[in-house]
Scaffold this active site. Structure first.
Site, short mmCIF file in Angstrom:
data_model
loop_
_atom_site.label_atom_id
_atom_site.label_comp_id
_atom_site.label_asym_id
_atom_site.label_seq_id
_atom_site.Cartn_x
_atom_site.Cartn_y
_atom_site.Cartn_z
N ASP A 96 0.85 -1.21 0.00
CA ASP A 96 0.00 0.00 0.00
C ASP A 96 0.88 1.25 0.00
O ASP A 96 0.64 2.21 -0.74
CB ASP A 96 -0.89 -0.04 1.25
CG ASP A 96 -1.95 1.06 1.26
OD1 ASP A 96 -2.29 1.54 2.36
OD2 ASP A 96 -2.42 1.45 0.18
N ASN B 245 -2.47 -11.03 -4.74
CA ASN B 245 -2.34 -12.49 -4.81
C ASN B 245 -1.03 -12.87 -4.13
O ASN B 245 0.04 -12.49 -4.59
CB ASN B 245 -2.33 -12.95 -6.28
CG ASN B 245 -3.72 -12.83 -6.88
OD1 ASN B 245 -4.70 -13.23 -6.24
ND2 ASN B 245 -3.82 -12.23 -8.05
N LYS C 87 1.58 -15.37 -3.65
CA LYS C 87 1.99 -16.58 -4.37
C LYS C 87 2.89 -17.49 -3.52
O LYS C 87 2.79 -18.69 -3.55
CB LYS C 87 2.74 -16.21 -5.67
CG LYS C 87 2.12 -15.07 -6.47
CD LYS C 87 0.82 -15.44 -7.15
CE LYS C 87 1.04 -16.05 -8.52
NZ LYS C 87 -0.24 -16.22 -9.25
N ARG D 159 -9.90 10.94 -12.00
CA ARG D 159 -9.27 10.94 -10.66
C ARG D 159 -8.80 9.53 -10.27
O ARG D 159 -8.33 9.33 -9.15
CB ARG D 159 -10.29 11.44 -9.62
CG ARG D 159 -10.55 12.93 -9.69
CD ARG D 159 -11.25 13.43 -8.43
NE ARG D 159 -12.59 12.91 -8.25
CZ ARG D 159 -13.04 12.35 -7.11
NH1 ARG D 159 -12.21 12.18 -6.10
NH2 ARG D 159 -14.28 11.92 -7.01
N LYS D 160 -8.95 8.57 -11.20
CA LYS D 160 -8.62 7.18 -10.87
C LYS D 160 -7.20 6.84 -11.36
O LYS D 160 -6.88 7.02 -12.53
CB LYS D 160 -9.63 6.22 -11.52
CG LYS D 160 -11.05 6.42 -11.00
CD LYS D 160 -11.99 5.35 -11.49
CE LYS D 160 -12.40 5.58 -12.93
NZ LYS D 160 -13.55 4.70 -13.32
C1 LIG Z 1 -1.31 13.14 2.24
C2 LIG Z 1 0.06 12.91 1.88
C3 LIG Z 1 0.80 12.05 2.92
C4 LIG Z 1 2.23 11.66 2.51
C5 LIG Z 1 2.84 10.70 3.50
C6 LIG Z 1 3.44 9.48 2.81
C7 LIG Z 1 2.39 8.38 2.66
C8 LIG Z 1 2.82 7.33 1.66
C9 LIG Z 1 1.65 6.94 0.77
C10 LIG Z 1 0.71 6.08 1.56
C11 LIG Z 1 -0.58 5.94 0.81
C12 LIG Z 1 -1.52 5.15 1.65
C13 LIG Z 1 -2.91 5.43 1.22
C14 LIG Z 1 -3.86 4.83 2.21
O1 LIG Z 1 -3.59 3.86 2.86
S1 LIG Z 1 -5.35 5.62 2.37
C15 LIG Z 1 -6.17 4.67 3.62
C16 LIG Z 1 -7.08 3.59 3.04
N1 LIG Z 1 -8.08 4.16 2.17
C17 LIG Z 1 -9.16 4.81 2.68
O2 LIG Z 1 -9.36 4.92 3.88
C18 LIG Z 1 -10.08 5.44 1.66
C19 LIG Z 1 -11.55 5.26 2.06
N2 LIG Z 1 -12.39 5.63 0.87
C20 LIG Z 1 -12.62 6.93 0.64
O3 LIG Z 1 -12.30 7.83 1.40
C21 LIG Z 1 -13.35 7.22 -0.67
O4 LIG Z 1 -14.00 6.06 -1.14
C22 LIG Z 1 -12.36 7.71 -1.75
C23 LIG Z 1 -11.70 9.01 -1.26
C24 LIG Z 1 -11.30 6.65 -2.04
C25 LIG Z 1 -13.13 8.00 -3.03
O5 LIG Z 1 -14.20 8.82 -2.70
P1 LIG Z 1 -14.60 10.08 -3.64
O6 LIG Z 1 -15.92 10.56 -3.16
O7 LIG Z 1 -13.49 11.05 -3.73
O8 LIG Z 1 -14.70 9.44 -5.10
P2 LIG Z 1 -15.96 8.62 -5.68
O9 LIG Z 1 -16.56 7.70 -4.68
O10 LIG Z 1 -16.83 9.61 -6.39
O11 LIG Z 1 -15.21 7.68 -6.77
C26 LIG Z 1 -14.50 8.30 -7.84
C27 LIG Z 1 -14.40 7.26 -8.93
O12 LIG Z 1 -13.66 6.12 -8.44
C28 LIG Z 1 -14.50 4.95 -8.52
N3 LIG Z 1 -14.23 4.14 -7.33
C29 LIG Z 1 -14.16 4.58 -6.06
N4 LIG Z 1 -13.87 3.56 -5.22
C30 LIG Z 1 -13.76 2.45 -6.01
C31 LIG Z 1 -13.46 1.08 -5.76
N5 LIG Z 1 -13.23 0.65 -4.51
N6 LIG Z 1 -13.40 0.22 -6.79
C32 LIG Z 1 -13.63 0.66 -8.06
N7 LIG Z 1 -13.92 1.94 -8.38
C33 LIG Z 1 -13.99 2.82 -7.36
C34 LIG Z 1 -15.91 5.46 -8.52
O13 LIG Z 1 -16.75 4.50 -9.15
C35 LIG Z 1 -15.75 6.71 -9.37
O14 LIG Z 1 -15.57 6.30 -10.72
P3 LIG Z 1 -16.34 7.06 -11.93
O15 LIG Z 1 -17.81 6.95 -11.60
O16 LIG Z 1 -15.86 8.49 -11.83
O17 LIG Z 1 -15.91 6.34 -13.16
#
Ligand SMILES: CCCCCCCCCCCCCC(=O)SCCNC(=O)CCNC(=O)[C@H](O)C(C)(C)COP(=O)(O)OP(=O)(O)OC[C@H]1O[C@@H](n2cnc3c(N)ncnc32)[C@H](O)[C@@H]1OP(=O)(O)O
Length: 206
Positions: free
Chosen positions: A127, A149, A151, A172-173
Site C-alpha cells: 500500500d 495475490n 503466491k 481521478r482514478k
Molecule cells: C497526504 C500525503 C501524505 C504523505 C505521506 C506518505 C504516505 C505514503 C503513501 C501512503 C498511501 C496510503 C494510502 C492509504 O492507505 S489511504 C487509507 C485507506 N483508504 C481509505 O481509507 C479510503 C476510504 N475511501 C474513501 O475515502 C473514498 O472512497 C475515496 C476518497 C477513495 C473515493 O471517494 P470520492 O468521493 O473522492 O470518489 P468517488 O466515490 O466519487 O469515486 C471516484 C471514482 O472512483 C471509482 N471508485 C471509487 N472507489 C472504487 C473502488 N473501490 N473500486 C472501483 N472503483 C472505485 C468510482 O466509481 C468513481 O468512478 P467514476 O464513476 O468516476 O468512473
C-alpha cells in the site's frame, strides 16, 4: 521534549542503519548508483511527514473534527517501529517510467505464521509503495482498492524487492500494479493491482 521529538521527526529513515542485511545494503548501493544520472531518485521518509502535501491535505481535506491530540502525535505506521523490528525500507522513483522500486526487509515484529511475514504487513508495504506511485503521479490520493495475490510466503527478516508501476489514469482514478520478487529475481512472492483516487477538493473526508 519538543527538541528531541523534533529531532526524531527529522531523521530520514530510508537510509542504512545497523539492522539492515547485507542484501539490503548491496541493493541500496546499486540504486544509489542509478541515482547518479538522476534517472532514479531516492525518496526520503520520516516518522512524521511535514511536507507541503501533508499541509495541503490538512488544509483542504481534513475536517477539523479529526484534528485532535492523537492526530498531532500520529506517526507514519511503517516508521513507528524500533530499527530492524518492523518495516525497514527505502524507495526509489523513476519519474520517466512512472515506477517505484521499494527495497524492503520485514522485521520480527511483522511475523504471521512462524517464520514468515504477516499478510497484513505485506499489504502495508505494498500500500505504501503503490500509494506513493499514485501520489507522485496524481498528488493527494487515497487507496480505494488493493487486490493482492500471495503466491509464496515471504521469510521473516528476508530482503525483497517491490516493483510498482502506474498503469493507467482515468480522471481521478490511478491504476497501479506491483509485484514482489526475491533479491535474485527467481521467486515471485506476490502480485497486486490497486486503484487510488485523487481526492476531490470539493469533498472533505467524512
Ligand atoms: C497526504 C500525503 C501524505 C504523505 C505521506 C506518505 C504516505 C505514503 C503513501 C501512503 C498511501 C496510503 C494510502 C492509504 O492507505 S489511504 C487509507 C485507506 N483508504 C481509505 O481509507 C479510503 C476510504 N475511501 C474513501 O475515502 C473514498 O472512497 C475515496 C476518497 C477513495 C473515493 O471517494 P470520492 O468521493 O473522492 O470518489 P468517488 O466515490 O466519487 O469515486 C471516484 C471514482 O472512483 C471509482 N471508485 C471509487 N472507489 C472504487 C473502488 N473501490 N473500486 C472501483 N472503483 C472505485 C468510482 O466509481 C468513481 O468512478 P467514476 O464513476 O468516476 O468512473
Amino acid at each position: 521534549r519538543l527538541f528531541s521529538s523534533e529531532k526524531l521527526t527529522q531523521r530520514d529513515h530510508s537510509l542504512p542503519n545497523p539492522s539492515w542485511s547485507k542484501d539490503l545494503r548491496l541493493l541500496f548501493d546499486q540504486f544509489m548508483k542509478k541515482c547518479e544520472d538522476s534517472s532514479w531518485k531516492r525518496l526520503p521518509s520520516y516518522k512524521c511527514e511535514s511536507s507541503q502535501r501533508v499541509q495541503d491535505f490538512k488544509t483542504h481535506f481534513l475536517d477539523p473534527k479529526f484534528m485532535n491530540e492523537q492526530t498531532v502525535h500520529g506517526q507514519l505506521f511503517t516508521r513507528s517501529f524500533e530499527d530492524g523490528l518492523g518495516f525497514e525500507y527505502a524507495m526509489f522513483c523513476n519519474d520517466a517510467e512512472k515506477r517505484i522500486v521499494c527495497l524492503f526487509q520485514g522485521g520480527p515484529y511483522l511475523q504471521g505464521v512462524p517464520g514468515f511475514l504477516h499478510g497484513g504487513a505485506i499489504a502495508t508495504i505494498i500500500d505504501a509503495t503503490t500509494g506513493m506511485t499514485a501520489l507522485l503521479a496524481g498528488g493527494i490520493v487515497m487507496t480505494a482498492n488493493l487486490n493482492i495475490n500471495f503466491k509464496r510466503p515471504i521469510p521473516l527478516c528476508s530482503t525483497v524487492v517491490l516493483n510498482s508501476q502506474l498503469d493507467k489514469v482515468e480522471g481521478r482514478k490511478f491504476f497501479v500494479s506491483c509485484n514482489i520478487h526475491s533479491v535474485d529475481g527467481k521467486t515471485l512472492y506476490s502480485e497486486t493491482t490497486g486503484l487510488f483516487i485523487k481526492l476531490d477538493p470539493d469533498k472533505r473526508l467524512k
